[in-house]
Design a protein around this motif. Structure first.
Motif, short mmCIF file in Angstrom:
data_model
loop_
_atom_site.label_atom_id
_atom_site.label_comp_id
_atom_site.label_asym_id
_atom_site.label_seq_id
_atom_site.Cartn_x
_atom_site.Cartn_y
_atom_site.Cartn_z
N ASP A 55 0.82 -1.22 0.00
CA ASP A 55 0.00 0.00 0.00
C ASP A 55 0.85 1.26 0.00
O ASP A 55 0.39 2.32 -0.39
N LYS A 56 2.09 1.14 0.46
CA LYS A 56 2.97 2.31 0.47
C LYS A 56 3.91 2.32 -0.74
O LYS A 56 4.72 3.23 -0.88
N GLY A 57 3.82 1.28 -1.56
CA GLY A 57 4.74 1.19 -2.70
C GLY A 57 6.12 0.73 -2.27
O GLY A 57 7.11 0.92 -2.98
N GLU A 58 6.18 0.10 -1.09
CA GLU A 58 7.47 -0.42 -0.60
C GLU A 58 7.58 -1.90 -0.89
O GLU A 58 6.57 -2.58 -1.04
N LEU A 59 8.82 -2.41 -0.88
CA LEU A 59 9.00 -3.84 -1.05
C LEU A 59 8.61 -4.58 0.21
O LEU A 59 8.82 -4.09 1.33
N VAL A 60 8.06 -5.77 0.04
CA VAL A 60 7.77 -6.65 1.17
C VAL A 60 9.13 -7.18 1.64
O VAL A 60 10.03 -7.42 0.81
N PRO A 61 9.33 -7.36 2.96
CA PRO A 61 10.66 -7.79 3.44
C PRO A 61 11.16 -9.08 2.78
O PRO A 61 10.37 -9.98 2.48
N ASP A 62 12.47 -9.13 2.60
CA ASP A 62 13.10 -10.26 1.91
C ASP A 62 12.75 -11.61 2.52
O ASP A 62 12.43 -12.55 1.79
N ALA A 63 12.85 -11.72 3.84
CA ALA A 63 12.67 -13.03 4.47
C ALA A 63 11.31 -13.63 4.10
O ALA A 63 11.20 -14.81 3.74
N VAL A 64 10.28 -12.79 4.15
CA VAL A 64 8.91 -13.24 3.86
C VAL A 64 8.79 -13.62 2.37
O VAL A 64 8.23 -14.66 2.01
N THR A 65 9.35 -12.76 1.52
CA THR A 65 9.21 -12.95 0.08
C THR A 65 9.98 -14.20 -0.38
O THR A 65 9.48 -14.99 -1.18
N ILE A 66 11.17 -14.37 0.15
CA ILE A 66 12.00 -15.51 -0.25
C ILE A 66 11.34 -16.83 0.17
O ILE A 66 11.25 -17.78 -0.60
N ILE A 143 3.42 5.35 -6.77
CA ILE A 143 4.16 4.97 -7.98
C ILE A 143 5.60 5.48 -7.87
O ILE A 143 6.56 4.75 -8.13
N ARG A 144 5.74 6.72 -7.40
CA ARG A 144 7.09 7.29 -7.22
C ARG A 144 7.91 6.43 -6.27
O ARG A 144 9.07 6.15 -6.51
N ASN A 145 7.26 5.99 -5.20
CA ASN A 145 7.94 5.14 -4.22
C ASN A 145 8.41 3.83 -4.83
O ASN A 145 9.51 3.36 -4.53
N ARG A 146 7.59 3.25 -5.70
CA ARG A 146 7.97 1.98 -6.34
C ARG A 146 9.19 2.18 -7.23
O ARG A 146 10.06 1.32 -7.30
N TYR A 147 9.26 3.34 -7.91
CA TYR A 147 10.43 3.62 -8.74
C TYR A 147 11.67 3.83 -7.90
O TYR A 147 12.76 3.43 -8.26
N GLN A 148 11.46 4.48 -6.76
CA GLN A 148 12.60 4.71 -5.87
C GLN A 148 13.13 3.37 -5.35
O GLN A 148 14.34 3.14 -5.33
N GLU A 149 12.22 2.49 -4.95
CA GLU A 149 12.61 1.15 -4.51
C GLU A 149 13.35 0.42 -5.63
O GLU A 149 14.37 -0.22 -5.41
N TYR A 150 12.82 0.54 -6.85
CA TYR A 150 13.46 -0.12 -8.00
C TYR A 150 14.89 0.41 -8.18
O TYR A 150 15.84 -0.37 -8.28
#
Ligand code: ADP
Length: 191
Positions: A55-66, A143-150
């Motif tokens: 919802d914030k355009g942030e990545l989900v933490p690695d441990a959970v995603t992996i 959307i801006r946040n997702r690009y920043q994360e990218y």
């Protein structure tokens, strides 16, 4: 077995192309974004957690995603190859994926990036937001946040895969069919 990572910025067309490529090459398509959205719809614990980041355009933490990605792979023991879409998105995820595949005597065959300018992509995302129902597609700030994360976390993976001689890129601007053909040329050259 061929294992392909589809790489690209948000809106680059990974999901659209994956739909064609999975049939053409008989691959198991794993989209981490889709799996998270499926869990959000089902109101699972994983979905509730993922939603707070998405919802914030942030990545989900690695441990959970992996952990989630590995269990999805394990759910397809007879797969003739995977098409990873939206994973890996961080160096830790890429290293975990390599280690996981190696433990099964497998490896990433190639990473293929869909290239397009930010300006085109943001327009595409906002257009998609009108019908996708995705909250992260409807808000310029998200959307801006997702690009920043990218840019911060995902872009460095290009060098990671270049270092392994596995990085390819294709022009992501054109008709859906044209882009499928460009991707197919790369995949056919791998065999
Ligand atoms: P897009 O590529 O358009 O951003 P996705 O469906 O791939 O769309 O991802 C949507 C959201 O899901 C991301 O912004 C992020 O919050 C989460 N997500 C998807 N894949 C990952 C991943 N590999 N690691 C962390 N978060 C992820």
């Amino acid at each position: 077995m061929i294992n392909i990572v589809l790489f690209g910025k948000p809106g680059a067309g990974k999901g659209t192309q994956a739909e064609f490529l999975k049939t053409k090459y008989n691959l198991t398509h794993l989209s981490t974004g889709d799996i998270f959205r499926f869990n959000i719809k089902g109101d699972t614990d994983l979905g509730k957690l993922a939603k707070t980041f998405m919802d914030k355009g942030e990545l989900v933490p690695d441990a959970v995603t992996i952990k989630m990605l590995e269990s999805e792979c394990n759910n397809h023991p007879d797969s003739s190859g995977f098409l990873f879409d939206g994973f890996p998105r961080t160096l830790s995820q890429a290293e975990a994926l390599d280690a996981f595949l190696e433990s099964k005597n497998e490896q990433i065959t190639a990473t293929i990036a869909l290239e397009a300018d930010d300006e085109v992509l943001v327009k595409r995302i906002l257009e998609r937001g009108k019908t996708s129902g995705r909250p992260d597609d409807q808000d310029a700030e998200k959307i801006r946040n997702r690009y920043q994360e990218y840019n911060e976390k995902t872009a460095p993976l290009m060098d990671y895969y270049k270092g392994q001689n596995k990085f390819h890129s294709v022009n992501g601007i054109g008709s859906i069919q044209e882009i499928t053909e460009r991707l197919s040329l790369v995949i056919n050259s791998l065999k």
